[in-house]
Design a protein around this motif. Structure first.
Motif, PDB file in Angstrom:
ATOM      1  N   VAL A 293       0.843  -1.028  -0.072  1.00 43.29           N
ATOM      2  CA  VAL A 293       0.098   0.002  -0.020  1.00 43.29           C
ATOM      3  C   VAL A 293       0.909   1.312  -0.020  1.00 43.29           C
ATOM      4  N   THR A 294       0.272   2.469  -0.447  1.00 44.84           N
ATOM      5  CA  THR A 294       0.934   3.674  -0.553  1.00 44.84           C
ATOM      6  C   THR A 294       0.549   4.642   0.198  1.00 44.84           C
ATOM      7  N   ASN A 295       1.030   5.705   0.193  1.00 37.45           N
ATOM      8  CA  ASN A 295       0.543   7.054   0.960  1.00 37.45           C
ATOM      9  C   ASN A 295       0.094   6.899   2.542  1.00 37.45           C
ATOM     10  N   THR A 296       0.960   6.006   3.120  1.00 41.51           N
ATOM     11  CA  THR A 296       0.466   5.864   4.482  1.00 41.51           C
ATOM     12  C   THR A 296       1.116   7.099   5.218  1.00 41.51           C
ATOM     13  N   GLU A 297       1.894   7.763   4.475  1.00 36.39           N
ATOM     14  CA  GLU A 297       2.479   8.998   5.342  1.00 36.39           C
ATOM     15  C   GLU A 297       2.192  10.509   4.666  1.00 36.39           C
ATOM     16  N   ILE A 298       1.132  10.368   3.541  1.00 38.94           N
ATOM     17  CA  ILE A 298       0.751  11.276   3.021  1.00 38.94           C
ATOM     18  C   ILE A 298      -0.498  11.945   3.941  1.00 38.94           C
ATOM     19  N   ASN A 299      -0.333  13.224   4.391  1.00 41.18           N
ATOM     20  CA  ASN A 299      -1.354  13.501   5.486  1.00 41.18           C
ATOM     21  C   ASN A 299      -2.696  13.648   4.804  1.00 41.18           C
ATOM     22  N   ARG A 300      -3.849  13.027   5.615  1.00 41.29           N
ATOM     23  CA  ARG A 300      -5.204  13.085   4.936  1.00 41.29           C
ATOM     24  C   ARG A 300      -5.959  13.987   5.644  1.00 41.29           C
ATOM     25  N   GLY A 301      -5.580  14.705   6.733  1.00 41.32           N
ATOM     26  CA  GLY A 301      -5.971  15.797   7.400  1.00 41.32           C
ATOM     27  C   GLY A 301      -7.103  15.481   8.165  1.00 41.32           C
ATOM     28  N   TYR A 302      -6.971  14.205   8.735  1.00 42.64           N
ATOM     29  CA  TYR A 302      -8.188  13.537   9.737  1.00 42.64           C
ATOM     30  C   TYR A 302      -7.340  13.065  10.841  1.00 42.64           C
ATOM     31  N   ASN A 303      -7.915  13.437  12.103  1.00 43.81           N
ATOM     32  CA  ASN A 303      -7.232  12.958  13.239  1.00 43.81           C
ATOM     33  C   ASN A 303      -7.875  11.238  13.431  1.00 43.81           C
ATOM     34  N   TYR A 304      -7.057  10.320  13.266  1.00 48.24           N
ATOM     35  CA  TYR A 304      -7.619   9.148  13.541  1.00 48.24           C
ATOM     36  C   TYR A 304      -7.335   8.641  14.794  1.00 48.24           C
ATOM     37  N   SER A 305      -8.351   7.712  15.404  1.00 49.53           N
ATOM     38  CA  SER A 305      -8.173   7.003  16.555  1.00 49.53           C
ATOM     39  C   SER A 305      -7.459   5.766  16.135  1.00 49.53           C
ATOM     40  N   GLU A 306      -6.906   5.016  16.923  1.00 57.26           N
ATOM     41  CA  GLU A 306      -6.032   3.787  16.619  1.00 57.26           C
ATOM     42  C   GLU A 306      -6.964   2.689  15.876  1.00 57.26           C
ATOM     43  N   ASN A 307      -8.013   2.423  16.283  1.00 64.09           N
ATOM     44  CA  ASN A 307      -9.097   1.389  15.761  1.00 64.09           C
ATOM     45  C   ASN A 307      -9.352   1.893  14.063  1.00 64.09           C
ATOM     46  N   ASN A 308      -9.513   3.221  14.057  1.00 63.34           N
ATOM     47  CA  ASN A 308      -9.829   3.888  12.756  1.00 63.34           C
ATOM     48  C   ASN A 308      -8.664   3.981  11.687  1.00 63.34           C
ATOM     49  N   ALA A 309      -7.483   3.881  12.247  1.00 59.44           N
ATOM     50  CA  ALA A 309      -6.214   4.021  11.548  1.00 59.44           C
ATOM     51  C   ALA A 309      -6.047   2.696  10.982  1.00 59.44           C
ATOM     52  N   VAL A 310      -6.169   1.536  12.186  1.00 52.23           N
ATOM     53  CA  VAL A 310      -6.128   0.147  11.407  1.00 52.23           C
ATOM     54  C   VAL A 310      -6.968  -0.146  10.631  1.00 52.23           C
ATOM     55  N   ASN A 311      -8.402   0.099  10.694  1.00 56.78           N
ATOM     56  CA  ASN A 311      -9.351  -0.148   9.758  1.00 56.78           C
ATOM     57  C   ASN A 311      -9.105   0.341   8.432  1.00 56.78           C
ATOM     58  N   TRP A 312      -8.384   1.754   8.396  1.00 56.63           N
ATOM     59  CA  TRP A 312      -8.080   2.276   7.100  1.00 56.63           C
ATOM     60  C   TRP A 312      -7.219   1.602   6.221  1.00 56.63           C
ATOM     61  N   ILE A 313      -6.220   0.957   7.067  1.00 54.57           N
ATOM     62  CA  ILE A 313      -5.073   0.141   6.476  1.00 54.57           C
ATOM     63  C   ILE A 313      -5.819  -1.078   6.092  1.00 54.57           C
ATOM     64  N   VAL A 314      -6.574  -1.571   6.703  1.00 58.82           N
ATOM     65  CA  VAL A 314      -7.199  -2.977   6.172  1.00 58.82           C
ATOM     66  C   VAL A 314      -8.057  -2.596   4.875  1.00 58.82           C
ATOM     67  N   ASN A 315      -8.596  -1.696   4.879  1.00 57.50           N
ATOM     68  CA  ASN A 315      -9.446  -1.259   3.676  1.00 57.50           C
ATOM     69  C   ASN A 315      -8.509  -1.119   2.500  1.00 57.50           C
ATOM     70  N   LYS A 316      -7.266  -0.385   2.780  1.00 56.05           N
ATOM     71  CA  LYS A 316      -6.525   0.043   1.840  1.00 56.05           C
ATOM     72  C   LYS A 316      -5.633  -1.194   0.999  1.00 56.05           C
ATOM     73  N   ILE A 317      -5.295  -1.900   2.044  1.00 53.83           N
ATOM     74  CA  ILE A 317      -4.709  -3.506   1.620  1.00 53.83           C
ATOM     75  C   ILE A 317      -5.625  -4.103   0.748  1.00 53.83           C
ATOM     76  N   ASN A 318      -6.904  -4.266   1.059  1.00 58.13           N
ATOM     77  CA  ASN A 318      -7.750  -4.812   0.119  1.00 58.13           C
ATOM     78  C   ASN A 318      -8.297  -4.517  -1.210  1.00 58.13           C
TER      79      ASN A 318
END
Length: 375
Positions: A148-173
């Motif tokens: 996956v790419t762009n993990t360090e491109i600022n998305r302008g949203y303050n994520y909770s830990e759980n939301n950050a993990v869920n974003w990565i799962v969706n991005k991988i899929n």
């Protein structure tokens, strides 16, 4: 100090006068002071010559000397090394996340939650692509095939830990993947480990980090980004191409830090990060066997395992870190017995990893010639 007291007692036993023994101690102290003065001058001159700024902990025979140069925040004239400044560790955080996984392997050894480096992560991520092929060890060695790419491109949203993990799962899929077993360095691997820590303990990564690392070591200047207190500050980063200093200022935004829990949201000082490195083998966080397990995972296909590279027949450990869109550079290189090396946190660079390592290597060569590696 104990050694000096014994030396003095032995001298008195041999009939030598106290002034002679005291003189020997004074000579030793003077030599140490001269060596520290030499290192202080060398480090600052080296940083100046390369137009870099930051704070460097130099470890010689187990003794730590911190040398800082330039401003951490030029506009407010806050110097590097100021007691209020904590630096982004970037990818130097990964070994700490890896260490917590090893702690959990040990703690769950005889429970229903028992797992190892070979356990497939489908146990925790049943809906993740290729999770039935990817092991815990694959995540720790960046051999999951995740690209996956762009993990360090600022998305302008303050994520909770759980939301950050869920974003990565969706991005991988929704992203292409390389074959499992292929080395692809990627923050996503360690963000997924954060999710495993959360599920195994029923607590946040934040709580685990506080209890397993900060409290165990008694750290006073080490925080996840969201917990940096009001009396402390993270530094500004600056760019220099050999011309003017303190140009193109930038800093780590909370939203960016929240995207990469466990992989780049840790802030510390060079001295306290060194304490963490010591704690990885002295039994405080891990013991030597645990650290060996972490850094010799069977899934590794490069020198990288569990957040560190091991070099020169395992006599050296090192890691480098940076954050996209900023000018920070972090580099640690230590002998594996933690007796010699550097922890270097730079806040002004030319955004060139090799140039930053050249500065660190020059310091290492001055410290202990022909011991360390340049890359």
């Amino acid at each position: 100090m104990k050694h000096k007291i014994i030396t003095l007692a032995a001298a008195l036993t041999l009939g030598l006068t106290a002034p002679l023994a005291t003189s020997a101690v004074q000579t030793e102290a003077a030599s140490s002071t001269s060596s520290q003065n030499d290192m202080y001058t060398f480090v600052r001159n080296t940083l100046q010559q390369h137009h870099m700024r930051g704070s460097v902990a130099v470890i010689k025979n187990g003794q730590v000397q911190t040398v800082s140069y330039g401003y951490a925040w030029y506009g407010k004239r806050i110097g590097n090394g100021d007691d209020s400044v904590v630096y982004p560790t970037a990818s130097l955080q990964k070994v700490i996340t890896g260490a917590m996984i090893i702690q959990l392997i040990n703690e769950n050894l005889h429970t229903d939650n028992a797992f190892s480096q070979y356990t497939k992560i489908s146990r925790w991520y049943p809906n993740l692509k290729n999770a039935d092929q990817i092991s815990v060890g694959n995540l720790l060695t960046h051999t999951s095939g995740i690209t996956v790419t762009n993990t360090e491109i600022n998305r302008g949203y303050n994520y909770s830990e759980n939301n950050a993990v869920n974003w990565i799962v969706n991005k991988i899929n929704n992203s292409p993947s390389a074959p499992v077993g292929t080395y692809k360095y990627n923050n996503a691997n360690y963000i997924l480990l954060v999710g495993i820590i959360r599920q195994l303990t029923g607590q946040s990564y934040e709580a685990n980090f506080q209890n397993r690392i900060v409290n165990k070591l008694g750290l006073k200047s080490t925080y996840l980004y969201q917990n940096i207190p009001s009396g402390m500050t993270d530094p500004i980063s600056y760019y220099s191409n050999g011309g003017k200093n303190y140009q193109n200022s930038s800093y780590v935004k909370r939203s960016l830090a929240s995207q990469i829990p466990g992989a780049g949201n840790l802030f510390s000082t060079p001295e306290e990060y060194y304490k963490i490195q010591v704690g990885l083998t002295d039994g405080t966080i891990l013991n030597k066997d645990d650290f060996n397990y972490l850094t010799h995972l069977n899934s590794k296909i490069t020198d990288y395992s569990g957040g560190m590279y091991l070099k020169n027949n395992d006599s050296l450990k090192l890691a480098y870190g940076s954050l996209s869109g900023n000018h920070f550079g972090t580099w640690v290189q230590l002998t594996t017995d933690n007796q010699n090396g550097i922890v270097m946190f730079l806040n002004q660079t030319d955004d060139n990893e090799n140039d930053e390592k050249d500065v660190g290597y020059a310091i290492l060569q001055h410290l202990k010639p022909n011991t360390f590696v340049s890359r």
